[in-house]
Scaffold this motif. Structure first.
Motif, PDB file in Angstrom:
ATOM      1  N   LYS A  44      -0.751 -30.058 -20.909  1.00  0.00           N
ATOM      2  CA  LYS A  44      -2.091 -29.470 -20.853  1.00  0.00           C
ATOM      3  C   LYS A  44      -2.655 -29.683 -19.452  1.00  0.00           C
ATOM      4  CE  LYS A  44      -6.780 -29.975 -22.671  1.00  0.00           C
ATOM      5  NZ  LYS A  44      -7.680 -30.746 -23.559  1.00  0.00           N
ATOM      6  N   GLU A  45      -3.172 -28.610 -18.847  1.00  0.00           N
ATOM      7  CA  GLU A  45      -3.765 -28.721 -17.512  1.00  0.00           C
ATOM      8  C   GLU A  45      -5.113 -29.435 -17.620  1.00  0.00           C
ATOM      9  OE1 GLU A  45      -3.612 -25.820 -13.802  1.00  0.00           O
ATOM     10  OE2 GLU A  45      -5.151 -25.178 -15.245  1.00  0.00           O
ATOM     11  N   ILE A  46      -5.232 -30.600 -16.971  1.00  0.00           N
ATOM     12  CA  ILE A  46      -6.455 -31.400 -17.069  1.00  0.00           C
ATOM     13  C   ILE A  46      -7.274 -31.377 -15.786  1.00  0.00           C
ATOM     14  CG2 ILE A  46      -5.468 -32.950 -18.801  1.00  0.00           C
ATOM     15  CD1 ILE A  46      -5.001 -34.980 -16.566  1.00  0.00           C
ATOM     16  N   MET A  47      -6.698 -30.925 -14.686  1.00  0.00           N
ATOM     17  CA  MET A  47      -7.463 -30.850 -13.443  1.00  0.00           C
ATOM     18  C   MET A  47      -6.912 -29.728 -12.580  1.00  0.00           C
ATOM     19  SD  MET A  47      -8.305 -33.753 -10.560  1.00  0.00           S
ATOM     20  CE  MET A  47      -6.631 -33.853  -9.972  1.00  0.00           C
ATOM     21  N   ILE A 107       3.633 -36.422 -17.387  1.00  0.00           N
ATOM     22  CA  ILE A 107       2.586 -35.995 -16.473  1.00  0.00           C
ATOM     23  C   ILE A 107       3.242 -35.320 -15.273  1.00  0.00           C
ATOM     24  CG2 ILE A 107       2.514 -38.186 -15.223  1.00  0.00           C
ATOM     25  CD1 ILE A 107      -0.539 -37.776 -15.011  1.00  0.00           C
ATOM     26  N   GLU A 108       2.564 -34.304 -14.736  1.00  0.00           N
ATOM     27  CA  GLU A 108       3.094 -33.568 -13.596  1.00  0.00           C
ATOM     28  C   GLU A 108       1.927 -33.076 -12.756  1.00  0.00           C
ATOM     29  OE1 GLU A 108       6.088 -29.783 -12.661  1.00  0.00           O
ATOM     30  OE2 GLU A 108       5.720 -30.457 -14.729  1.00  0.00           O
ATOM     31  N   SER A 109       2.047 -33.171 -11.441  1.00  0.00           N
ATOM     32  CA  SER A 109       0.995 -32.689 -10.545  1.00  0.00           C
ATOM     33  C   SER A 109       1.617 -32.079  -9.305  1.00  0.00           C
ATOM     34  CB  SER A 109       0.041 -33.815 -10.153  1.00  0.00           C
ATOM     35  OG  SER A 109       0.683 -34.718  -9.290  1.00  0.00           O
ATOM     36  N   THR A 110       0.841 -31.150  -8.696  1.00  0.00           N
ATOM     37  CA  THR A 110       1.324 -30.468  -7.491  1.00  0.00           C
ATOM     38  C   THR A 110       0.179 -30.327  -6.500  1.00  0.00           C
ATOM     39  OG1 THR A 110       2.887 -29.183  -8.811  1.00  0.00           O
ATOM     40  CG2 THR A 110       2.430 -28.394  -6.584  1.00  0.00           C
ATOM     41  N   ALA A 168     -15.159 -27.275  -1.843  1.00  0.00           N
ATOM     42  CA  ALA A 168     -14.217 -27.692  -2.877  1.00  0.00           C
ATOM     43  C   ALA A 168     -14.801 -27.429  -4.250  1.00  0.00           C
ATOM     44  CB  ALA A 168     -13.873 -29.169  -2.709  1.00  0.00           C
ATOM     45  N   LYS A 169     -13.894 -27.041  -5.169  1.00  0.00           N
ATOM     46  CA  LYS A 169     -14.260 -26.812  -6.568  1.00  0.00           C
ATOM     47  C   LYS A 169     -13.219 -27.508  -7.433  1.00  0.00           C
ATOM     48  CE  LYS A 169     -15.055 -23.104  -9.946  1.00  0.00           C
ATOM     49  NZ  LYS A 169     -15.045 -21.636 -10.162  1.00  0.00           N
ATOM     50  N   MET A 170     -13.682 -28.393  -8.331  1.00  0.00           N
ATOM     51  CA  MET A 170     -12.787 -29.195  -9.142  1.00  0.00           C
ATOM     52  C   MET A 170     -13.119 -28.982 -10.619  1.00  0.00           C
ATOM     53  SD  MET A 170     -12.250 -33.334  -9.113  1.00  0.00           S
ATOM     54  CE  MET A 170     -12.010 -33.353  -7.358  1.00  0.00           C
ATOM     55  N   ASN A 171     -12.200 -28.356 -11.349  1.00  0.00           N
ATOM     56  CA  ASN A 171     -12.365 -28.146 -12.792  1.00  0.00           C
ATOM     57  C   ASN A 171     -11.650 -29.266 -13.541  1.00  0.00           C
ATOM     58  OD1 ASN A 171     -13.812 -25.654 -12.665  1.00  0.00           O
ATOM     59  ND2 ASN A 171     -11.898 -24.634 -12.100  1.00  0.00           N
ATOM     60  N   LEU A 172     -12.374 -29.962 -14.414  1.00  0.00           N
ATOM     61  CA  LEU A 172     -11.831 -31.094 -15.167  1.00  0.00           C
ATOM     62  C   LEU A 172     -11.849 -30.782 -16.648  1.00  0.00           C
ATOM     63  CD1 LEU A 172     -13.700 -33.944 -13.249  1.00  0.00           C
ATOM     64  CD2 LEU A 172     -11.389 -33.126 -12.839  1.00  0.00           C
TER      65      LEU A 172
END
Length: 895
Positions: A309-312, A289-292, A325-329
């Motif tokens: 895979k980009e999940i958020m 897992i990786e996040s920025t 704010a806009k959050m794509n899940l």
């Protein structure tokens, strides 16, 4: 499933329960009460409706210093009041509950809900609690539905200000699944600015957690051992290097490892990166897992990738006092779509929209919240707050909350101008509940007053006076009303500021079902009047127009229950105390009167003709006529209506000395105890029979007369002096023996009607009538029945009498034992103490010993009476105290 009853958290029963509890404890005078076998005088005491609470301070001026608390609560009854009757479905599984515990572990609240009664004795010491030194220990008993008792101790101790320990120890041999408290121990210690350590030891595992600091590095290390598994959790922050670590290891294998790198200050981050691996959860599979998180001008971006895979993907823009704010899940089928969030700080409007993919009807769900605080710096001190719920941008539920909170040196006041809920679209409301795990019907009838509605409103206030107090607590007022569709359906008033106190509950829906009458409101007024040493308490309610009056004056106490101004139960007692250098006098004249239509009178008459009466009068007279001469005069009588049912008299103020005991209830009770049926005792025909004992003694010539009338059989025994130390023994005026007092022995032989010889021998140890021990041995069919009576009345200020009677194979009673130890002291007050035991193997009612323990004291114009009988493992206690006043026949009633 069938509809369940409303949760009474929102209903009248809780309010009525609280109201009755408050009224019952309006007098905070101390009451004596035995706790755990010891005698204890409490500073505050409450005992009504199954709830028992006593509090004793080591120092009333400093309550935190230490003390003892005794508490007893009918837990099952309280839960029943709050939650209502269980559903039919739940009742079906009650008999199998313990078996079901094999398949699941019930929560502590569920286990507590099944308990009938909880008892606790709490001892605490907290004089140095500010420095972290204190000690609290609770001895608890939980009584379960099958009357098994769960017992143990709960101990909390603070040591030296740097350690604390908490432990539960069970006293039962086996800890059952239904038990409320399971044994555990928690030990915590700390070293300032260095380390904090907590160790938990339970039935199934241990947890060892350490929070430590070295320089600018903080670390939390936790080890959890459960059965044969061991889990280790680590959390580490290095402030100087701006790095973090989160790791989880199971049985030596690393499951989760996450590294964090930060740039910028903690409250003004410019970037945060996370990289590592995670274990499988209910939301995603195990993998990398990786996040920025990055700040780009006025934009904030937060992205997360799992298993490549980009999940958020989130983008937040902050400018012109607005947040967008806009959050794509995109992880799992249930959590796909776009979430929109907007917040206008100038208008104080917050909006959030959830994607339609999340809902079964494929419609978006939105929520708009508007904030209008009275004071922006103190938003919780008042304002108007509103919320609107929407589907596809169409509002279907509105909420408005208008309140203010006032706090100053004189008061706290919370005012609800209105709390309003309105349904705008019934179809959308129904569709919203279709997606929830609870139906609309269950929600309305469980959590709302009077069920579902289109428009409802609550208004009220809570006032707390910080300056003025009642007897124990500060004055307060609680007022509130609920309206639905512009019609009031519920209101409550608890007002202890006004005189009299006023309590009122309006809840027609519940009252009409509860009382089966067209009653809408219950009112109760409490008036406490004090004039010098005179106290009066009047409780007036509109329920059947009832009034309760209590009065306490010097030499007088009374309690009266009236219905429509007609007395149904009246208790009056007049008493007098005189204590000076010459004499002591105590008189008490209690009277208990019942109306023929009163419920208690009907129940007593239904029970037995012996307990059926409309008026019970007692007259108690205890007098030391002359303290120097030790002249005593005691007389106690009890009349049931016009019949005397108890007569006790003992006097030496004139010759001959006299002792008299009469009661027509002794013979019927004895007949029942020796084997007659309970039906005989309860027969409507009153079959009282005489039981009279009269003893007269003349100290001048040492003559003695004993006259009895037992079940209409009259006898008379006399010891007649002849002179020269010789005496005749006459039985029914017939000389049956002659003896010389110096021989300390006399024998009498008589032939019974059936031809059996009855030989009686009396011996004594001294030639002194004021201090002696006499033994009476009766030989009946070759078996000795022995009675020993010892007494010392040489100094009537300190007297003792001891009686022991034992026999074998005696008619009617078989092997029996009777003992009494009596002591009195009339110096510096008055004290009379007696105890004893009675048992017989042929009388079923006393096959288990009946144990008596009694004490009557008078000191400093204070009378304390306690007579306790333990019968068939149950304890019955008669109590009467004058300071503070208390009259009780436990466990039946207490005033």
């Amino acid at each position: 499933s069938p509809p369940v009853k409303p949760h009474l958290i929102m209903s009248l029963k809780v309010l009525v329960s609280l109201l009755v509890l408050y009224i019952s404890s309006t007098n905070g005078a101390p009451h004596p009460e035995p706790v755990d076998g010891s005698h204890q005088v409490y500073d505050y005491h409450f005992n009504q409706m199954g709830v028992h609470f006593g509090l004793k301070f080591d120092d009333k001026s400093m309550p935190v210093k230490g003390g003892k608390i005794f508490a007893e609560f009918p837990v099952h009854t309280i839960f029943k009041l709050i939650e209502g009757e269980p559903t039919l479905f739940k009742k079906m599984f009650i008999p199998f509950k313990e078996e079901l515990y094999l398949f699941y572990t019930p929560s502590m609240l569920e286990r507590l809900r099944d308990v009938l009664t909880v008892k606790a004795v709490i001892t605490y010491k907290g004089e140095d609690y500010k420095s972290g030194v204190f000690d609290t220990k609770m001895e608890y008993t939980f009584i379960h539905p099958d009357y098994t008792e769960e017992t143990g101790t709960f101990h909390v101790e603070g040591k030296s200000g740097q350690a604390i320990a908490m432990e539960v120890v069970s006293k039962n041999d086996v800890v059952l699944p239904k038990f409320v408290l399971k044994p555990f121990k928690i030990e915590a210690s700390f070293r300032p600015n260095t380390e904090f350590k907590v160790v938990y030891t339970g039935t199934y595992g241990t947890i060892d957690m350490t929070l430590s600091r070295v320089g600018q590095t903080f670390k939390v290390h936790t080890v959890y051992k459960h059965h044969e598994h061991e889990h280790t959790y680590d959390f580490k922050i290095n402030v100087a290097e701006k790095t973090m670590l989160v790791a989880h290891t199971e049985n030596g294998e690393e499951m989760t490892h996450l590294d964090f790198v930060l740039k910028g200050k903690m409250m003004n981050l410019k970037m945060m990166k996370m990289k590592g691996k995670v274990q499988a959860t209910r939301w995603f599979e195990a993998g990398p897992i990786e996040s920025t998180f990055m700040v780009k001008g006025k934009n904030y971006e937060f992205n997360m990738a799992h298993n490549n895979k980009e999940i958020m993907k989130t983008k937040i823009n902050v400018q012109n006092l607005k947040l967008t704010a806009k959050m794509n899940l995109d992880f799992m089928d249930k959590f796909k779509g776009t979430v929109y969030i907007d917040y206008d700080t100038a208008k104080k409007v917050f909006e959030i929209t959830f994607p339609k993919e999340w809902f079964a009807d494929n419609k978006k769900f939105g929520l708009t919240i508007t904030l209008k605080p009275t004071n922006v710096d103190h938003p919780f001190f008042g304002g108007v707050y509103s919320a609107s719920m929407m589907r596809e941008d169409v509002p279907f539920l509105n909420f408005d909350f208008d309140f203010k909170f006032i706090m100053d040196a004189a008061k706290y006041e919370l005012v609800f101008n209105h709390v309003r809920v309105e349904s705008l679209d019934a179809n959308l409301v129904n569709g919203f509940f279709d997606m929830l795990p609870i139906t609309k019907y269950e929600f309305c009838h469980t959590y709302l007053i009077n069920g579902c509605f289109q428009k409802g409103e609550f208004a009220g206030k809570i006032f707390f006076d910080r300056v003025n107090k009642n007897d124990i607590f500060n004055k307060f007022t609680i007022k509130g009303a609920v309206t639905k569709m512009e019609k009031e359906v519920f209101s409550v008033i608890f007002d202890t500021v006004s005189t009299p106190y006023h309590f009122s509950v309006f809840y027609p829906r519940v009252f009409q079902r509860m009382f089966n009458k067209p009653i809408e409101r219950l009112n109760l007024d409490v008036l406490h009047e004090v004039s010098g040493t005179d106290h009066a308490l009047t409780l007036t309610t509109n329920y059947e127009d009832m009034t309760l009056k209590f009065e306490r004056k010097p030499g007088h106490i009374s309690a009266n229950i009236l219905k429509q101004e007609v007395s149904y139960v009246e208790f009056v007692q007049e008493h007098e105390l005189v204590d000076n250098n010459k004499k002591f006098l105590f008189t008490m004249k209690p009277t208990l009167h019942f109306h023929t239509d009163s419920y208690i009178h009907k129940e007593l008459c239904e029970f037995s003709s012996y307990t059926c009466f409309t008026e019970l009068k007692s007259d108690v007279h205890i007098e030391i006529v002359d303290k120097a001469a030790r002249k005593v005069d005691v007389k106690v009588t009890v009349h049931k209506d016009t019949s005397e049912v108890y007569h006790l008299e003992a006097t030496n103020k004139q010759t001959p000395y006299k002792f008299v005991f009469k009661s027509p209830y002794v013979v019927p009770l004895y007949n029942y105890m020796k084997g007659q049926t309970w039906f005989t005792w309860m027969m409507p025909v009153n079959t009282m029979s005489p039981f009279d004992i009269i003893v007269k003694f003349n100290p001048a010539d040492k003559s003695l007369m004993l006259k009895t009338n037992i079940d209409t059989h009259e006898t008379q025994l006399e010891v007649v002096p002849l002179g020269g130390g010789k005496f005749n023994v006459e039985f029914d005026h017939e000389v049956v023996a002659e003896f010389v007092a110096a021989n300390k022995k006399v024998e009498v032989t008589r032939t019974m009607k059936d031809g059996t010889q009855l030989k009686t021998m009396v011996t004594w140890t001294r030639g002194d009538l004021v201090e002696n021990t006499a033994t009476v041995t009766v030989m009946y069919r070759g078996v000795a029945q022995v009675a020993t009576i010892g007494w010392n009345v040489r100094d009537l200020a300190h007297g003792t009498v001891k009686i022991d009677v034992m026999g074998k194979k005696a008619p009617f009673v078989g092997d029996f034992e009777f003992s009494r130890n009596i002591k009195w002291n009339v110096m510096n007050g008055f004290e009379l103490v007696w105890d004893g035991k009675t048992t017989s193997n042929l009388m079923e009612t006393i096959a288990t010993p009946v144990v008596t323990d009694a004490k009557i004291t008078y000191n400093n114009r204070d009378v304390q009476v306690k007579i306790e009988e333990k019968f068939n493992a149950k304890t019955y206690t008669l109590m009467f105290n004058t300071k503070p006043f208390k009259f009780a026949l436990l466990p039946f009633f207490e005033v």
